[in-house]
Write a protein that holds these residues in place. Structure first.
Motif, PDB file in Angstrom:
ATOM      1  N   GLY A 497     -42.995 -18.100   2.582  1.00 31.57           N
ATOM      2  CA  GLY A 497     -42.273 -17.096   2.896  1.00 31.57           C
ATOM      3  C   GLY A 497     -42.090 -16.631   4.354  1.00 31.57           C
ATOM      4  O   GLY A 497     -42.050 -15.600   4.947  1.00 31.57           O
ATOM      5  N   ILE A 498     -41.559 -17.784   5.109  1.00 32.51           N
ATOM      6  CA  ILE A 498     -41.378 -17.718   6.465  1.00 32.51           C
ATOM      7  C   ILE A 498     -39.952 -17.450   6.743  1.00 32.51           C
ATOM      8  O   ILE A 498     -39.226 -18.044   5.951  1.00 32.51           O
ATOM      9  CB  ILE A 498     -41.744 -18.999   7.070  1.00 32.51           C
ATOM     10  CG1 ILE A 498     -43.280 -19.509   6.713  1.00 32.51           C
ATOM     11  CG2 ILE A 498     -41.666 -19.040   8.507  1.00 32.51           C
ATOM     12  CD1 ILE A 498     -43.435 -21.007   6.814  1.00 32.51           C
ATOM     13  N   ALA A 499     -39.758 -16.368   7.676  1.00 29.80           N
ATOM     14  CA  ALA A 499     -38.509 -15.862   8.087  1.00 29.80           C
ATOM     15  C   ALA A 499     -37.909 -16.559   9.196  1.00 29.80           C
ATOM     16  O   ALA A 499     -38.763 -17.201  10.122  1.00 29.80           O
ATOM     17  CB  ALA A 499     -38.598 -14.372   8.164  1.00 29.80           C
ATOM     18  N   LEU A 500     -36.681 -16.934   9.276  1.00 26.74           N
ATOM     19  CA  LEU A 500     -36.294 -17.493  10.890  1.00 26.74           C
ATOM     20  C   LEU A 500     -35.216 -16.598  11.465  1.00 26.74           C
ATOM     21  O   LEU A 500     -34.677 -15.461  10.722  1.00 26.74           O
ATOM     22  CB  LEU A 500     -35.440 -18.404  10.082  1.00 26.74           C
ATOM     23  CG  LEU A 500     -34.448 -19.231  11.217  1.00 26.74           C
ATOM     24  CD1 LEU A 500     -35.287 -19.987  12.249  1.00 26.74           C
ATOM     25  CD2 LEU A 500     -33.573 -20.616  10.660  1.00 26.74           C
ATOM     26  N   ASP A 515     -40.315 -17.291  12.568  1.00 24.12           N
ATOM     27  CA  ASP A 515     -40.230 -17.882  13.816  1.00 24.12           C
ATOM     28  C   ASP A 515     -38.712 -17.804  14.272  1.00 24.12           C
ATOM     29  O   ASP A 515     -37.796 -17.255  13.527  1.00 24.12           O
ATOM     30  CB  ASP A 515     -39.983 -19.327  13.179  1.00 24.12           C
ATOM     31  CG  ASP A 515     -41.522 -20.042  12.793  1.00 24.12           C
ATOM     32  OD1 ASP A 515     -42.169 -20.239  13.804  1.00 24.12           O
ATOM     33  OD2 ASP A 515     -41.727 -20.208  11.719  1.00 24.12           O
ATOM     34  N   GLN A 516     -38.576 -18.071  15.564  1.00 28.52           N
ATOM     35  CA  GLN A 516     -37.309 -17.473  16.189  1.00 28.52           C
ATOM     36  C   GLN A 516     -36.171 -18.566  16.427  1.00 28.52           C
ATOM     37  O   GLN A 516     -35.193 -18.210  16.722  1.00 28.52           O
ATOM     38  CB  GLN A 516     -37.613 -17.171  17.827  1.00 28.52           C
ATOM     39  CG  GLN A 516     -38.667 -16.019  17.886  1.00 28.52           C
ATOM     40  CD  GLN A 516     -38.395 -14.812  17.088  1.00 28.52           C
ATOM     41  OE1 GLN A 516     -37.322 -14.389  17.257  1.00 28.52           O
ATOM     42  NE2 GLN A 516     -39.494 -14.287  16.337  1.00 28.52           N
ATOM     43  N   TYR A 521     -38.952 -23.087  13.301  1.00 23.49           N
ATOM     44  CA  TYR A 521     -39.334 -22.858  12.045  1.00 23.49           C
ATOM     45  C   TYR A 521     -39.452 -24.176  11.096  1.00 23.49           C
ATOM     46  O   TYR A 521     -40.461 -24.171  10.157  1.00 23.49           O
ATOM     47  CB  TYR A 521     -37.708 -22.459  11.561  1.00 23.49           C
ATOM     48  CG  TYR A 521     -37.807 -21.960   9.937  1.00 23.49           C
ATOM     49  CD1 TYR A 521     -38.329 -21.020   9.441  1.00 23.49           C
ATOM     50  CD2 TYR A 521     -36.645 -22.696   9.289  1.00 23.49           C
ATOM     51  CE1 TYR A 521     -38.224 -20.744   8.151  1.00 23.49           C
ATOM     52  CE2 TYR A 521     -36.465 -22.601   7.835  1.00 23.49           C
ATOM     53  CZ  TYR A 521     -37.302 -21.557   7.330  1.00 23.49           C
ATOM     54  OH  TYR A 521     -36.869 -21.352   5.808  1.00 23.49           O
ATOM     55  N   TYR A 522     -38.819 -25.147  11.173  1.00 17.90           N
ATOM     56  CA  TYR A 522     -39.176 -26.494  10.682  1.00 17.90           C
ATOM     57  C   TYR A 522     -40.637 -26.922  11.078  1.00 17.90           C
ATOM     58  O   TYR A 522     -41.155 -27.287  10.227  1.00 17.90           O
ATOM     59  CB  TYR A 522     -38.124 -27.489  10.902  1.00 17.90           C
ATOM     60  CG  TYR A 522     -38.340 -28.995  10.426  1.00 17.90           C
ATOM     61  CD1 TYR A 522     -38.266 -29.134   9.131  1.00 17.90           C
ATOM     62  CD2 TYR A 522     -38.936 -29.900  11.061  1.00 17.90           C
ATOM     63  CE1 TYR A 522     -38.647 -30.543   8.408  1.00 17.90           C
ATOM     64  CE2 TYR A 522     -39.316 -31.039  10.495  1.00 17.90           C
ATOM     65  CZ  TYR A 522     -39.245 -31.289   9.492  1.00 17.90           C
ATOM     66  OH  TYR A 522     -39.380 -32.417   8.656  1.00 17.90           O
ATOM     67  N   LEU A 523     -41.060 -26.826  12.331  1.00 20.10           N
ATOM     68  CA  LEU A 523     -42.458 -27.181  12.621  1.00 20.10           C
ATOM     69  C   LEU A 523     -43.381 -26.452  11.784  1.00 20.10           C
ATOM     70  O   LEU A 523     -44.262 -26.886  11.347  1.00 20.10           O
ATOM     71  CB  LEU A 523     -42.586 -27.191  13.968  1.00 20.10           C
ATOM     72  CG  LEU A 523     -43.758 -27.669  14.541  1.00 20.10           C
ATOM     73  CD1 LEU A 523     -44.336 -28.995  14.242  1.00 20.10           C
ATOM     74  CD2 LEU A 523     -44.107 -27.279  15.867  1.00 20.10           C
ATOM     75  N   GLY A 555     -36.135 -16.612   2.621  1.00 21.25           N
ATOM     76  CA  GLY A 555     -35.668 -18.105   1.734  1.00 21.25           C
ATOM     77  C   GLY A 555     -35.284 -19.170   2.645  1.00 21.25           C
ATOM     78  O   GLY A 555     -35.368 -19.072   3.831  1.00 21.25           O
ATOM     79  N   LEU A 556     -35.487 -20.129   1.858  1.00 22.54           N
ATOM     80  CA  LEU A 556     -34.936 -21.409   2.615  1.00 22.54           C
ATOM     81  C   LEU A 556     -33.558 -21.573   2.795  1.00 22.54           C
ATOM     82  O   LEU A 556     -32.910 -22.215   3.684  1.00 22.54           O
ATOM     83  CB  LEU A 556     -35.623 -22.594   1.677  1.00 22.54           C
ATOM     84  CG  LEU A 556     -36.884 -22.793   1.676  1.00 22.54           C
ATOM     85  CD1 LEU A 556     -37.171 -23.819   0.379  1.00 22.54           C
ATOM     86  CD2 LEU A 556     -37.550 -23.049   2.840  1.00 22.54           C
TER      87      LEU A 556
END
Length: 577
Positions: A497-500, A515-516, A521-523, A555-556
């Protein structure tokens, strides 16, 4: 040779049970809010809240009306069936002013025999009223929000017709349904059929593969229903290796075609139906999920099933194919269709393209006895209607104790959760059943856990041992209610559920963590996936989620299906250790 493929290429709404003689009623209907004054136009099957409906208004209305006049040629020989694949929530139907019937439940299909209302008519007028109590939290709704604007994990509501509408012309005696159960180990197939009334008929079943007939069977019947099995002809399939060339899996989604032909006592054809099936088996053993008797690690993504312009309804077949293609390109072998019942054409393309499906149901949020009674009915309809799809490997009636929030102490809610599991098993013994996904399990074939921890070290430690897993309280909830772990496979069915670019979002937008920039984000994704894949215990996972939706930006892909990072990088996350 005519096959189901020929029919579905014409866009048949139900590719797993299709006839040649049908009329599509999607398109322009007259429409109005609250009263049958029909002062607007709407494009069916899109709900009025969506852009593709051509209305695009999100104000809540408890009643909406539809009207359509359509030409028809019908005489006394045979019957005319009016199909609705989904109307949210209560539906009433009239033909030329004659009341036909009603249906309650927004997620399943239903059909009316309208023959008596249309005899000897050149055209008919269909009127549909849909009622939807948006504020009723004991009504099954899934992710549809009960407030005016989307917020948190809840999205724009859906009212009225939101799936296909169509007419079908059949004989006086016809097949209502056939349930197909592949018997993988025996290399045979079981068929359970239902006629509309008892009759002396002959039913021929022809199984073909890649255009070649491999098995046939004729049965003579005088009842309304029956069961028979067909062994795959070993001589006919000798040219293929059964396990490599004939069985269904995401890697090789091979399908058999089926044609049913119904004859009357005069040996005249009175019905012909096309279908298909996949020879596949799903089971659990020694803490692992098995597909076709082999351990199979599930790598799924959670899909809410929303589109920007059409909401819960796919805008087209191309939209469905694009989504499945993107999911597969990102390295996932399955999808958890979250809090909705997908349309038959989505499931058909999942069958055809080889995508595993966890089939859920839109939850209610408050428990009442009337909710429970309606849930039993509509959930059973869902299972029977979608039984034949080989892509579906699991049934998930409840999620995170929604609708049964007092299950830990409330005996009635415990009984409801147990009943949902056992009702599902009573209708389908061939699939996995998860009683209450995420936590507070009562009876379940899998132990499924939801965990949005964003720290890789915490995740790696948590899923490194059985002791650590069984001590975990996801969301502050116990894993079991009045039970304990019995050796079932363990899956992490919500994580990530990670946002960018969280700082660039609008007010109210959110993710479980953030992540900013694309690099960090990928890491972050890589670290979380690595921690999960390092577990010697987990039998699979489901990442949250496929796309952004409304204010939920984890979302991805973006809501309009643009990858936030290259799909090849996401596919690399899903590769084996």
């Amino acid at each position: 040779m005519k096959t189901s493929e020929n029919i579905v290429d014409c866009g048949h709404p139900n590719p797993s049970f299709c006839r040649s003689n049908w009329v599509n009623l999607n398109g322009t209907w007259e429409f109005s809010f609250d009263q049958p004054i029909f002062d607007k136009k709407i494009t069916v099957p899109f709900c009025y809240e969506s852009k593709m409906s051509e209305i695009n208004q999100t104000e809540m209305h408890s009643s909406v009306w539809y009207r359509r006049t359509t030409e028809i040629q019908y005489n006394k020989s045979g019957k005319c069936l009016l199909h609705f694949d989904g109307v949210d929530y209560r539906c009433n139907v009239w033909i030329d002013g004659q009341y036909i019937g009603s249906h309650v439940g927004g997620q399943t299909a239903f059909v009316f025999d309208i023959s008596s209302a249309i005899y000897n008519k050149q055209s008919i007028q269909i009127v549909v009223q849909a009622e939807d109590d948006h504020k009723n939290l004991s009504m099954t709704r899934g992710k549809q929000y009960w407030e005016d604007k989307p917020k948190s994990i809840f999205y724009t509501h859906t009212t009225g017709i939101w799936k296909n509408v169509w007419l079908e012309f059949v004989s006086d005696i016809y097949l209502c349904s056939v349930r197909i159960t592949p018997r993988y180990d025996e290399k045979s197939v079981r068929f359970d059929y239902q006629l509309n009334l008892p009759a002396a008929i002959r039913l021929d079943t022809e199984i073909s593969y890649q255009g070649k007939i491999v098995s046939t069977l004729s049965i003579h019947n005088k009842c309304e229903s029956g069961t028979y099995s067909i062994q795959l002809n070993q001589t006919a399939i000798a040219a293929w290796n059964f396990y490599e060339d004939l069985t269904w899996s995401p890697e090789h989604p091979y399908l058999f075609d089926v044609r049913y032909t119904l004859y009357n006592e005069k040996s005249e054809v009175i019905d012909e139906v096309f279908s298909y099936f996949g020879m596949r088996k799903i089971s659990v053993e020694n803490g692992r999920v098995l597909l076709n008797n082999r351990p199979y690690y599930l790598k799924m993504v959670l899909d809410q099933g929303y589109w920007p312009d059409s909401l819960m309804t796919p805008g087209s077949d191309e939209d469905i194919i694009k989504d499945i293609t993107l999911i597969q390109q990102m390295g996932f072998n399955g999808v958890r269709i979250h809090q909705k019942v997908e349309c038959a054409r989505f499931l058909y393309f999942a069958d055809k393209m080889g995508l595993l499906v966890w089939a859920e149901f839109g939850s209610a949020y408050l428990y009442t006895s009337s909710y429970a009674a309606e849930m039993y009915k509509e959930w059973s309809e869902n299972i029977l209607q979608n039984y034949n799809h080989p892509s579906i490997i699991a049934w998930v009636p409840l999620n995170e104790s929604w609708g049964i929030q007092e299950i830990k102490e409330n005996a009635m809610e415990q009984a409801h959760c147990g009943a949902m599991y056992h009702i599902t098993k009573s209708l389908d013994q061939s699939r996995i059943v998860i009683d209450n996904d995420g936590w507070e399990h009562l009876n379940s074939d899998l132990l499924t856990i939801h965990d949005y921890e964003g720290n890789q070290d915490v995740l790696r430690n948590r899923y490194s041992s059985m002791d650590n897993i069984l001590k975990f309280l996801p969301g502050g909830h116990y894993l079991y209610v009045n039970g304990k772990y019995k050796g079932e496979p363990i899956l992490l069915t919500e994580f990530g559920g990670i946002a960018l670019n969280y700082s660039n979002m609008s007010e109210g937008d959110w993710g479980y963590s953030s992540d900013q920039d694309p690099k960090s984000y990928y890491l972050h994704l890589n670290n979380v996936f690595d921690a999960i894949k390092a577990s010697p215990i987990l039998a699979g996972y489901c990442y949250t989620q496929f796309t952004d939706i409304d204010s939920e930006k984890n979302g991805l892909l973006t809501y309009d299906r643009k990858p936030k990072i290259p799909v090849e990088k996401i596919a690399a996350l899903n590769r084996e250790k």
